[in-house]
Motif scaffolding. Structure first.
Motif, PDB file in Angstrom:
ATOM      1  N   ARG A  78     -17.411  -9.814 -36.435  1.00 21.85           N
ATOM      2  CA  ARG A  78     -16.613  -9.073 -35.449  1.00 21.85           C
ATOM      3  C   ARG A  78     -15.661  -8.071 -36.096  1.00 21.85           C
ATOM      4  NH1 ARG A  78     -14.205  -9.121 -30.407  1.00 21.85           N
ATOM      5  NH2 ARG A  78     -11.944  -9.410 -30.270  1.00 21.85           N
ATOM      6  N   HIS A  79     -15.137  -8.385 -37.279  1.00 18.96           N
ATOM      7  CA  HIS A  79     -14.084  -7.563 -37.878  1.00 18.96           C
ATOM      8  C   HIS A  79     -14.580  -6.905 -39.166  1.00 18.96           C
ATOM      9  CE1 HIS A  79     -11.161  -8.881 -34.959  1.00 18.96           C
ATOM     10  NE2 HIS A  79     -11.513 -10.129 -35.174  1.00 18.96           N
ATOM     11  N   GLY A  80     -14.667  -5.565 -39.129  1.00 23.30           N
ATOM     12  CA  GLY A  80     -15.286  -4.821 -40.217  1.00 23.30           C
ATOM     13  C   GLY A  80     -14.660  -5.043 -41.573  1.00 23.30           C
ATOM     14  N   THR A  81     -13.333  -5.200 -41.609  1.00 27.31           N
ATOM     15  CA  THR A  81     -12.694  -5.372 -42.919  1.00 27.31           C
ATOM     16  C   THR A  81     -13.135  -6.665 -43.596  1.00 27.31           C
ATOM     17  OG1 THR A  81     -10.557  -5.182 -44.069  1.00 27.31           O
ATOM     18  CG2 THR A  81     -10.621  -6.583 -42.087  1.00 27.31           C
ATOM     19  N   LEU A  82     -13.630  -7.653 -42.810  1.00 21.28           N
ATOM     20  CA  LEU A  82     -14.042  -8.930 -43.384  1.00 21.28           C
ATOM     21  C   LEU A  82     -15.459  -8.901 -43.941  1.00 21.28           C
ATOM     22  CD1 LEU A  82     -12.452 -11.472 -40.874  1.00 21.28           C
ATOM     23  CD2 LEU A  82     -11.500 -10.474 -42.961  1.00 21.28           C
ATOM     24  N   HIS A  83     -16.170  -7.790 -43.785  1.00 19.11           N
ATOM     25  CA  HIS A  83     -17.404  -7.636 -44.548  1.00 19.11           C
ATOM     26  C   HIS A  83     -17.335  -6.381 -45.415  1.00 19.11           C
ATOM     27  CE1 HIS A  83     -18.812  -5.224 -40.993  1.00 19.11           C
ATOM     28  NE2 HIS A  83     -18.392  -6.271 -40.299  1.00 19.11           N
ATOM     29  N   SER A  84     -16.118  -6.151 -45.936  1.00 19.12           N
ATOM     30  CA  SER A  84     -15.907  -5.099 -46.931  1.00 19.12           C
ATOM     31  C   SER A  84     -15.170  -5.692 -48.123  1.00 19.12           C
ATOM     32  CB  SER A  84     -15.109  -3.932 -46.337  1.00 19.12           C
ATOM     33  OG  SER A  84     -13.782  -4.324 -46.054  1.00 19.12           O
ATOM     34  N   ALA A  85     -15.141  -4.946 -49.223  1.00 25.75           N
ATOM     35  CA  ALA A  85     -14.537  -5.440 -50.470  1.00 25.75           C
ATOM     36  C   ALA A  85     -14.125  -4.254 -51.317  1.00 25.75           C
ATOM     37  CB  ALA A  85     -15.525  -6.328 -51.221  1.00 25.75           C
ATOM     38  N   PHE A  86     -13.386  -4.535 -52.395  1.00 27.76           N
ATOM     39  CA  PHE A  86     -12.963  -3.495 -53.325  1.00 27.76           C
ATOM     40  C   PHE A  86     -13.352  -3.881 -54.748  1.00 27.76           C
ATOM     41  CE2 PHE A  86      -9.946  -3.109 -49.793  1.00 27.76           C
ATOM     42  CZ  PHE A  86     -10.105  -1.771 -49.491  1.00 27.76           C
ATOM     43  N   ARG A  87     -13.647  -2.870 -55.514  1.00 26.70           N
ATOM     44  CA  ARG A  87     -13.829  -3.050 -56.959  1.00 26.70           C
ATOM     45  C   ARG A  87     -13.121  -1.907 -57.665  1.00 26.70           C
ATOM     46  NH1 ARG A  87     -17.735   0.509 -58.851  1.00 26.70           N
ATOM     47  NH2 ARG A  87     -19.264   1.219 -57.300  1.00 26.70           N
ATOM     48  N   ARG A  88     -12.771  -2.155 -58.920  1.00 25.51           N
ATOM     49  CA  ARG A  88     -12.085  -1.146 -59.719  1.00 25.51           C
ATOM     50  C   ARG A  88     -13.097  -0.398 -60.574  1.00 25.51           C
ATOM     51  NH1 ARG A  88      -6.628  -1.102 -61.604  1.00 25.51           N
ATOM     52  NH2 ARG A  88      -6.391  -3.279 -60.978  1.00 25.51           N
ATOM     53  N   ASP A  89     -13.054   0.919 -60.507  1.00 20.55           N
ATOM     54  CA  ASP A  89     -13.917   1.766 -61.336  1.00 20.55           C
ATOM     55  C   ASP A  89     -13.006   2.680 -62.127  1.00 20.55           C
ATOM     56  OD1 ASP A  89     -15.866   3.263 -62.517  1.00 20.55           O
ATOM     57  OD2 ASP A  89     -16.683   4.107 -60.668  1.00 20.55           O
ATOM     58  N   GLY A  90     -12.596   2.214 -63.324  1.00 21.29           N
ATOM     59  CA  GLY A  90     -11.602   2.946 -64.095  1.00 21.29           C
ATOM     60  C   GLY A  90     -10.270   2.915 -63.380  1.00 21.29           C
ATOM     61  N   ASP A  91      -9.745   4.088 -63.034  1.00 16.51           N
ATOM     62  CA  ASP A  91      -8.475   4.173 -62.320  1.00 16.51           C
ATOM     63  C   ASP A  91      -8.678   4.320 -60.814  1.00 16.51           C
ATOM     64  OD1 ASP A  91      -7.057   4.038 -64.706  1.00 16.51           O
ATOM     65  OD2 ASP A  91      -7.109   6.216 -64.990  1.00 16.51           O
ATOM     66  N   VAL A  92      -9.915   4.183 -60.370  1.00 22.78           N
ATOM     67  CA  VAL A  92     -10.236   4.397 -58.954  1.00 22.78           C
ATOM     68  C   VAL A  92     -10.610   3.069 -58.303  1.00 22.78           C
ATOM     69  CG1 VAL A  92     -11.781   5.586 -57.349  1.00 22.78           C
ATOM     70  CG2 VAL A  92     -11.029   6.742 -59.437  1.00 22.78           C
ATOM     71  N   PHE A  93     -10.163   2.884 -57.070  1.00 21.50           N
ATOM     72  CA  PHE A  93     -10.533   1.710 -56.290  1.00 21.50           C
ATOM     73  C   PHE A  93     -11.636   2.105 -55.315  1.00 21.50           C
ATOM     74  CE2 PHE A  93      -5.857   1.039 -57.023  1.00 21.50           C
ATOM     75  CZ  PHE A  93      -6.043   0.144 -58.075  1.00 21.50           C
ATOM     76  N   VAL A  94     -12.750   1.416 -55.401  1.00 21.93           N
ATOM     77  CA  VAL A  94     -13.927   1.752 -54.606  1.00 21.93           C
ATOM     78  C   VAL A  94     -14.106   0.704 -53.510  1.00 21.93           C
ATOM     79  CG1 VAL A  94     -16.425   2.119 -54.652  1.00 21.93           C
ATOM     80  CG2 VAL A  94     -15.011   2.834 -56.611  1.00 21.93           C
ATOM     81  N   ARG A  95     -14.280   1.176 -52.284  1.00 23.80           N
ATOM     82  CA  ARG A  95     -14.565   0.281 -51.171  1.00 23.80           C
ATOM     83  C   ARG A  95     -16.075   0.083 -51.063  1.00 23.80           C
ATOM     84  NH1 ARG A  95     -11.560  -0.573 -46.435  1.00 23.80           N
ATOM     85  NH2 ARG A  95     -10.409   1.372 -46.761  1.00 23.80           N
ATOM     86  N   GLU A  96     -16.476  -1.161 -50.903  1.00 25.97           N
ATOM     87  CA  GLU A  96     -17.881  -1.491 -50.679  1.00 25.97           C
ATOM     88  C   GLU A  96     -18.000  -2.221 -49.347  1.00 25.97           C
ATOM     89  OE1 GLU A  96     -19.555  -2.025 -55.223  1.00 25.97           O
ATOM     90  OE2 GLU A  96     -18.851  -3.808 -54.143  1.00 25.97           O
ATOM     91  N   GLU A  97     -19.134  -2.015 -48.663  1.00 26.98           N
ATOM     92  CA  GLU A  97     -19.352  -2.662 -47.375  1.00 26.98           C
ATOM     93  C   GLU A  97     -20.684  -3.401 -47.371  1.00 26.98           C
ATOM     94  OE1 GLU A  97     -17.620  -0.611 -43.724  1.00 26.98           O
ATOM     95  OE2 GLU A  97     -18.262   1.094 -44.941  1.00 26.98           O
ATOM     96  N   TYR A  98     -20.670  -4.567 -46.761  1.00 29.02           N
ATOM     97  CA  TYR A  98     -21.863  -5.387 -46.612  1.00 29.02           C
ATOM     98  C   TYR A  98     -22.367  -5.294 -45.169  1.00 29.02           C
ATOM     99  CZ  TYR A  98     -20.839  -7.589 -51.120  1.00 29.02           C
ATOM    100  OH  TYR A  98     -20.611  -7.818 -52.463  1.00 29.02           O
ATOM    101  N   ASP A  99     -23.670  -5.390 -45.016  1.00 27.12           N
ATOM    102  CA  ASP A  99     -24.269  -5.435 -43.695  1.00 27.12           C
ATOM    103  C   ASP A  99     -24.012  -6.824 -43.115  1.00 27.12           C
ATOM    104  OD1 ASP A  99     -25.850  -5.557 -41.429  1.00 27.12           O
ATOM    105  OD2 ASP A  99     -27.580  -4.590 -42.352  1.00 27.12           O
ATOM    106  N   ALA A 100     -23.178  -6.894 -42.086  1.00 27.12           N
ATOM    107  CA  ALA A 100     -22.784  -8.190 -41.538  1.00 27.12           C
ATOM    108  C   ALA A 100     -23.973  -8.998 -41.045  1.00 27.12           C
ATOM    109  CB  ALA A 100     -21.779  -7.985 -40.403  1.00 27.12           C
TER     110      ALA A 100
END
Length: 476
Positions: A78-100
């Protein structure tokens, strides 16, 4: 809603059930949506201590494991943020999303806890391990199973939730669990109110048109910081830690007013063009002055940004901040009126994106890690607020370290309460105990003035109309 911390979470022992999220059928995709400002700050400051928020509530009888399994899966979907995540790529924070649709839950083996203390410690350890800012999932889904009454408990890294979200999660989970338990084959999560996706909100935030440099609201922000050499305000009384130092966190949780007294206090504030938050802030400023902290109280206060339909029932970190200066008046009621007016003016400043303020300042001078702030939430008006007492609902925060004071004021069916987070030093303990006791007495004095017939009714209808609007739910 009982607002507390994990070290004060009082729960009976039982079998701890938990569920893991299986991502074996799903590969994340990189999202073009950057982290929000709040998320970026949180990710950049990630350290050894997990900063998470948890929800807990009571259900009758033993846990229906199939029903809770399905309820948790529906919550994640139901809530999009709960099937997303973050990873660090150098000095950048990358958002990743999973297909719920590809995510599944897998029950972990139950863990039997033999005492309330071991139960709390096991839950605390599991929350710390699971609720981390990087990687997926950043949350812990569990329950404490007992024959007579059980506890559903779940926690989430702060990057995905705010205090308002905890009430939404309790409401969603309670309804989902009850629906699946009582009608396993016919209940549908589609019966819940519409919920937007916080990731979409972040996309809107990143694409928003900047405020003009000459905008009076932005200029007010800049004046506030110019008067403080670009430094956020700190709690004005000595807590025993110098800038650059930290101490273990100590928490104080205490009532301010019972239900009946809170109703009288709220009515008093309304008659004087203010909200209960303004009334408490006036008492805080009065206390600071009497304890030698100066003639004004400067602080930041958080506000939620769920201003339209899609976000009202959405889980995410929907908060911003506004600056406020509280200056006392001729007497307690005049202070309430002045604070109510100042609070209404400050709320307009929350329309300015904080990143734009920082950019216009060419950076903020951070002398402390924590920021002195006062938050206010009326849990009665949040989703599910009408069943918080029935469910013995809890909003639980972690215990980490601190170098400044932060205050969370909550209004519930039980009245008005305050949770304080501050450095655990001898000076800090003495200062906060004295401060909170004096704030309570100042509020009681204000109420006594009303009883004595000294209340003045505000003639300005605009002030009266806005008195309720300042009592907005805020952040954690």
């Amino acid at each position: 809603m009982r607002v507390t911390t994990i070290d004060r979470f009082d729960t009976a022992s039982g079998e701890i059930l938990s569920w893991a999220v299986d991502v074996s059928r799903s590969a994340p995709r990189v999202s073009a949506v950057p982290p929000s400002f709040n998320q970026t700050v949180h990710l950049a400051s990630a350290g050894e201590h997990s900063v998470w928020l948890a929800a807990a509530f009571t259900v009758d009888g033993p846990i229906d494991r199939t029903a809770l399994h399905r309820a948790y899966h529906a919550l994640i979907t139901r809530h999009g943020t709960l099937h997303s995540a973050f990873r660090r790529d150098g000095d950048v924070f990358v958002r990743e999303e999973y297909d719920a649709r590809t995510l599944t839950l897998r029950p972990n083996p139950g863990v039997r806890a033999t005492s309330p203390q071991t139960t709390r410690q096991a839950i605390w350890k599991a929350l710390d391990a699971a609720c981390h800012p990087f990687g997926f999932p950043a949350y812990f889904l569990a329950a404490i199973d007992r024959p007579d009454a059980s506890t559903i408990v779940c926690g989430f890294d702060h990057s995905h939730v705010d205090a308002y979200s905890i009430s939404i999660i309790v409401n969603d989970l309670h309804r989902l669990y009850r629906g699946h338990r009582d009608a396993l084959e016919t209940f549908s999560a589609e019966l819940l109110p519409m919920s937007g996706n916080f990731v979409d909100y972040c996309a809107e935030e990143s694409a928003a048109t900047p405020i003009r440099p000459s905008d009076p609201r932005l200029l007010s922000w800049l004046r506030f910081f110019d008067e403080r050499d670009g430094t956020p305000p700190s709690f004005p009384l000595d807590l025993g830690v110098a800038p650059g130092q930290t101490a273990p966190q100590r928490t104080d949780v205490r009532p301010l007013l019972d239900e009946a007294a809170t109703e009288r206090f709220a009515a008093l504030c309304r008659r004087n063009g203010a909200s209960p938050l303004a009334g408490v802030l006036a008492a805080m400023a009065d206390t600071v002055r009497r304890l030698g902290g100066g003639p004004e109280l400067a602080l930041l206060f958080p506000l939620h940004t769920r201003r339209n339909g899609p976000w009202e029932n959405a889980v995410g970190w929907f908060t911003t901040n506004a600056p406020l200066q509280v200056v006392g008046g001729r007497d307690a009621l005049d202070s309430v009126r002045r604070t109510g007016s100042a609070l209404r003016s400050a709320m307009r400043l929350a329309e300015v994106p904080v990143p734009q303020v920082i950019s216009a300042m060419n950076g903020m001078n951070m002398v402390r890690r924590d920021i002195f702030m006062v938050s206010y939430i009326d849990y009665r008006v949040l989703p599910g607020g009408d069943v918080h007492t029935e469910l013995d609902a809890h909003h639980i925060s972690n215990v980490t370290t601190a170098d400044d004071a932060q205050f969370w004021i909550s209004r519930t069916d039980h009245g008005l309460a305050i949770r304080t987070r501050y450095p655990d030093t001898a000076i800090g303990r003495a200062t906060i105990d004295t401060f909170l006791g004096s704030v309570a007495r100042s509020i009681e004095h204000t109420l006594s003035m009303s009883v004595q017939g000294l209340t003045t009714t505000v003639a300005d209808p605009t002030a009266r109309r806005h008195a309720r609007s300042t009592a907005v739910p805020a952040a954690s």
